[in-house]
Design an enzyme around this catalytic site. Structure first.
Site, PDB file in Angstrom:
ATOM      1  N   ASP A 219       0.807  -1.217   0.000  1.00  0.00           N
ATOM      2  CA  ASP A 219       0.000   0.000   0.000  1.00  0.00           C
ATOM      3  C   ASP A 219       0.846   1.276   0.000  1.00  0.00           C
ATOM      4  O   ASP A 219       0.634   2.171   0.815  1.00  0.00           O
ATOM      5  CB  ASP A 219      -0.906  -0.065   1.244  1.00  0.00           C
ATOM      6  CG  ASP A 219      -1.865   1.095   1.353  1.00  0.00           C
ATOM      7  OD1 ASP A 219      -2.397   1.524   0.314  1.00  0.00           O
ATOM      8  OD2 ASP A 219      -2.068   1.573   2.485  1.00  0.00           O
ATOM      9  N   GLU A 469       3.657  -7.854   7.225  1.00  0.00           N
ATOM     10  CA  GLU A 469       2.464  -8.572   6.783  1.00  0.00           C
ATOM     11  C   GLU A 469       2.735  -9.659   5.751  1.00  0.00           C
ATOM     12  O   GLU A 469       2.094  -9.706   4.693  1.00  0.00           O
ATOM     13  CB  GLU A 469       1.396  -7.584   6.287  1.00  0.00           C
ATOM     14  CG  GLU A 469       0.978  -6.643   7.406  1.00  0.00           C
ATOM     15  CD  GLU A 469      -0.315  -5.894   7.146  1.00  0.00           C
ATOM     16  OE1 GLU A 469      -0.905  -6.040   6.065  1.00  0.00           O
ATOM     17  OE2 GLU A 469      -0.739  -5.158   8.059  1.00  0.00           O
ATOM     18  N   TYR A 522      -6.720  -3.179  12.133  1.00  0.00           N
ATOM     19  CA  TYR A 522      -7.489  -1.947  11.889  1.00  0.00           C
ATOM     20  C   TYR A 522      -8.930  -2.105  12.339  1.00  0.00           C
ATOM     21  O   TYR A 522      -9.851  -2.127  11.536  1.00  0.00           O
ATOM     22  CB  TYR A 522      -7.377  -1.561  10.412  1.00  0.00           C
ATOM     23  CG  TYR A 522      -5.982  -1.061  10.093  1.00  0.00           C
ATOM     24  CD1 TYR A 522      -5.669   0.282  10.207  1.00  0.00           C
ATOM     25  CD2 TYR A 522      -4.972  -1.946   9.763  1.00  0.00           C
ATOM     26  CE1 TYR A 522      -4.380   0.739   9.967  1.00  0.00           C
ATOM     27  CE2 TYR A 522      -3.680  -1.507   9.525  1.00  0.00           C
ATOM     28  CZ  TYR A 522      -3.393  -0.155   9.628  1.00  0.00           C
ATOM     29  OH  TYR A 522      -2.113   0.291   9.405  1.00  0.00           O
ATOM     30  N   GLU A 558       0.602  -1.489  14.134  1.00  0.00           N
ATOM     31  CA  GLU A 558      -0.215  -0.619  13.269  1.00  0.00           C
ATOM     32  C   GLU A 558      -1.652  -0.606  13.779  1.00  0.00           C
ATOM     33  O   GLU A 558      -2.230  -1.655  14.061  1.00  0.00           O
ATOM     34  CB  GLU A 558      -0.238  -1.122  11.814  1.00  0.00           C
ATOM     35  CG  GLU A 558       1.051  -0.897  11.067  1.00  0.00           C
ATOM     36  CD  GLU A 558       0.958  -1.301   9.589  1.00  0.00           C
ATOM     37  OE1 GLU A 558      -0.168  -1.355   9.034  1.00  0.00           O
ATOM     38  OE2 GLU A 558       2.021  -1.583   8.997  1.00  0.00           O
TER      39      GLU A 558
HETATM   40  C1  GCB Z   1      -1.360  -2.325   6.593  1.00  0.00           C
HETATM   41  C2  GCB Z   1      -0.029  -2.212   5.943  1.00  0.00           C
HETATM   42  C3  GCB Z   1       0.301  -0.789   5.549  1.00  0.00           C
HETATM   43  C4  GCB Z   1      -0.935  -0.124   4.969  1.00  0.00           C
HETATM   44  C5  GCB Z   1      -2.020  -0.094   6.022  1.00  0.00           C
HETATM   45  C6  GCB Z   1      -3.312   0.546   5.500  1.00  0.00           C
HETATM   46  O1  GCB Z   1      -1.667  -3.281   7.249  1.00  0.00           O
HETATM   47  O2  GCB Z   1       1.007  -2.748   6.700  1.00  0.00           O
HETATM   48  O3  GCB Z   1       1.326  -0.829   4.609  1.00  0.00           O
HETATM   49  O4  GCB Z   1      -0.695   1.155   4.483  1.00  0.00           O
HETATM   50  O5  GCB Z   1      -2.299  -1.396   6.409  1.00  0.00           O
HETATM   51  O6  GCB Z   1      -3.529   1.723   5.724  1.00  0.00           O
HETATM   52  O7  GCB Z   1      -4.069  -0.157   4.859  1.00  0.00           O
END
Ligand code: GCB
Length: 675
Positions: A219, A469, A522, A558
């Site tokens: 990403d 990841e 997330y 994250e």
């Molecule tokens: C993740 C990735 C990161 C992305 C992020 C996102 O899990 O490690 O590279 O930018 O999510 O914002 O989706």
């Protein structure tokens, strides 16, 4: 010749991938069932000390405006076949000006941004006459992404694959001294299933015929070009090629030890002459000599420092980031001074167990960020103004750490982190690894070998991250990561290993090879979107599960939410500043529950600043999970995070609040009296 064969193979590889893209799923499945990964040696890096001037060395920058040509996408090897490197590029093709260092993608107004394949750079430079005598000249690149081929005066010099890492070659014999020289670079940005990181190239029909498209699952935008500085530097004929430092502290942190090991290179020295030696001198911040000594025959030795100033992270000590200067002097057996190299040294110890991570005997709680090297116009090009601004923001917000997600950052920023006491989780360029195969394994290991070789002397580097990841539920993930972790450990036993994992713990096959578990999740964004009431418990449950499963310290590496600056919605709604702030607060609650358990050792927000990604309908001009905008201005969440990070620093490290942390609202004494 070798280069040509390689290019042909590469082209063949690319074509093969295009042709078989439809059946690749089946083929890869078959291969991964059949595949047994073998542990092969990786090439060992040599030299690559950061270019520094001294009484025996000169450094010249080749940064500036270079000439640039893009190849025809359908004919990426044309320039090699036609030997464009044999004369000025402008004689083969019309050139355009291109800044170095910078990504080339966002410089022009046409679709150079999405170019796939090779591009060419060249420039002229003078080699002074004085360099012709009794020394060597080296050409060094801080990084070229993804693959680079370099010629000087039409002669092949060096090839390097994997972006974000330095490479160099001796060019003494190729230069015209007291005259003009030409340097030519071909850079290839193509990512395929055996590059680190992986990507795919496909041919798709467009309105006029067919077009070549690069895709990848990670990403962030695949910026390319000469991303970091290009240097010419000189060394004496016999010179210091490598310096490796480790440090120790006595139990009470009063006595320090700097252990050094030096390698020299030089044909001028008689093989049988083993009486070459090193004088090592250590100076404090004020320039006072605090220790000195002479090496043994192997060019190793140690220096004892009384009343040492240990290297401490930011806010953990009133004087964080204390660095000494180590002066290394290489002498011939007749005492002649051959070479001098100076580097900064921080004296600190690291230790870890299944429940804690300690620096200088004190437990560390990480409060920081995942980041990107990314900015408007220059992309991933080194930019000192941006770097200094970012460190000002890191300190303003009270962070003590960041992860170099998802690739090695510039050497200049590593030096800056040393000086400012910012701890680094140093990540190699493996993102979203999948379809594990032998070639990928070799390159992945090589990326770690090169990273450790480059960064092993930085006190700021406290952990290696061997992947972000990776698809760790896939077949072969266990043997693959066992081999990657084993190599990392064999190269550096002084730092723990982690990887940022998003596979659910129930399916993960890599965690058991790590020292510290980092997980990315997330909640309220990718899962249960918008549900602020479904964050805290889930974070606690997942962290507890990881810890129970592996019995190791855990970091949330994250978490976050995309946020469009200036979008305000109350009650909080996805993409608004209110939502990001609330998502953070719900996580803070979870972290405070987890901190009490002892083994939860850190929280990293995703992301420090907004950054560019490939085009997609989920990304409005890029990833907007930044706490700062891409122009490095705070969103509302930054002010909340600042209060949290300084509150943690006060609670855990006894540091005080900055005066402007809280805005005056009312006389709180009176408010409290009346309630
Ligand atoms: C993740 C990735 C990161 C992305 C992020 C996102 O899990 O490690 O590279 O930018 O999510 O914002 O989706």
């Amino acid at each position: 010749m070798h280069l040509k064969i390689h290019l042909k193979c590469r082209k063949y590889e690319i074509w093969a991938l295009w042709l078989f893209s439809f059946v690749s799923g089946l083929v890869l499945l078959h291969f991964s069932i059949a595949l047994i990964l073998i542990n092969k040696e990786v090439p060992q890096s040599r030299g690559m000390l950061y270019p520094r001037e001294s009484e025996t060395r000169e450094v010249r920058s080749l940064d500036g405006i270079w000439n640039f040509v893009r190849s025809d996408q359908t004919n990426p090897t044309q320039g090699v076949r036609e030997e464009w490197y044999g004369k000025d590029l402008s004689r083969s093709r019309p050139t355009i000006p291109m800044p170095v260092p910078a990504s080339y993608n966002d410089i022009t107004t046409d679709n150079l941004r999405d170019h796939v394949g090779t591009v060419w750079y060249d420039r002229k430079f003078f080699a002074p006459r004085s360099w012709a005598v009794d020394q060597r000249v080296w050409l060094r690149f801080g990084s070229v992404h993804y693959e680079a081929y370099v010629w000087v005066n039409g002669q092949k010099v060096v090839k390097h694959e994997i972006g974000h890492l330095p490479f160099e070659a001796e060019v003494t014999h190729l230069l015209n001294y007291g005259a003009e020289n030409r340097i030519t670079v071909m850079c290839d940005n193509a990512l395929i299933q055996t590059t680190v990181p992986q990507g795919r190239i496909t041919e798709l029909p467009n309105d006029d015929g067919m077009t070549i498209v690069q895709s990848y699952t990670f990403d962030f935008f695949n910026y390319a070009g000469i991303h970091r500085s290009v240097h010419l530097y000189t060394t004496p004929k016999t010179f210091i090629e490598e310096v490796v430092i480790t440090t120790n502290l006595s139990k009470d942190n009063v006595g320090g030890e700097v252990i050094y090991s030096v390698k020299f290179n030089g044909s001028a020295v008689n093989e049988a002459d083993n009486s070459l030696y090193v004088r090592a001198q250590l100076y404090d911040r004020e320039g006072k000599l605090v220790a000195n000594g002479t090496s043994d025959e192997e060019l190793c030795g140690s220096l004892q420092v009384d009343n040492v100033n240990p290297w401490w992270p930011y806010l953990m000590h009133p004087e964080p980031g204390y660095l000494y200067q180590l002066e290394v002097k290489l002498h011939a057996s007749n005492d002649d001074l051959l070479d001098v190299y100076r580097l900064k040294v921080g004296v600190r110890t690291l230790s870890w167990s299944n429940a804690t991570f300690q620096i200088n005997g004190r437990p560390v709680y990480f409060r920081g960020f995942g980041r990107h090297e990314d900015a408007d116009v220059r992309g991933k090009g080194l930019d000192n103004a941006l770097m200094v601004r970012d460190f000002n923001l890191l300190k303003w917000i009270g962070a003590n750490a960041y992860r170099t997600s998802h690739y090695p950052y510039s050497e200049e920023s590593m030096q800056f982190a040393d000086e400012h006491g910012i701890m680094i989780v140093d990540e190699c360029p493996s993102v979203d690894a999948e379809n594990y195969n032998q070639e990928l394994l070799g390159k992945h290991k090589s990326s770690l070998e090169q990273l450790i070789h480059r960064d092993r002397n930085h006190p700021s580097v406290v952990m290696w991250s061997i992947a972000n990841e990776p698809r760790t539920r896939e077949m072969n993930a266990d043997s693959y990561f066992q081999l990657v972790a084993n190599l990392t450990r064999s190269l550096d036993k002084t730092r723990p290993i982690t990887a940022a994992i998003a596979t659910p713990w129930t399916d993960d096959k890599a965690g058991r090879f790590l020292d510290i578990i980092s997980f990315n999740r997330y909640n309220a964004w990718y899962s249960n979107t918008g549900r602020l009431d479904m964050v805290t418990k889930k974070v606690v449950e997942e962290a507890v599960a990881w810890n129970k499963h592996y019995n190791k310290p855990v970091i949330m590496a994250e978490y976050g939410a995309d946020t469009l600056e200036g979008l305000h919605l109350q009650p909080a709604y996805v993409w608004s500043e209110e939502f990001q702030t609330e998502v953070f607060a719900r996580h803070f609650k979870a972290f405070d529950i987890l901190r009490k358990k002892g083994w939860f050792i850190g929280e990293f927000v995703w992301n420090f600043a907004d950054f560019k990604t490939a085009q997609s309908y989920t990304r409005v001009g890029g990833n907007k999970k930044g706490v700062f905008t891409r122009a490095r201005q705070p969103k509302a969440s930054a002010h909340l995070l600042r209060k949290r990070y300084f509150a943690l620093a006060r609670e855990l490290d006894d540091s005080s609040f900055p005066e402007d942390l809280f805005t005056y609202i009312a006389d709180m004494g009176k408010v409290e009296e009346n309630t």
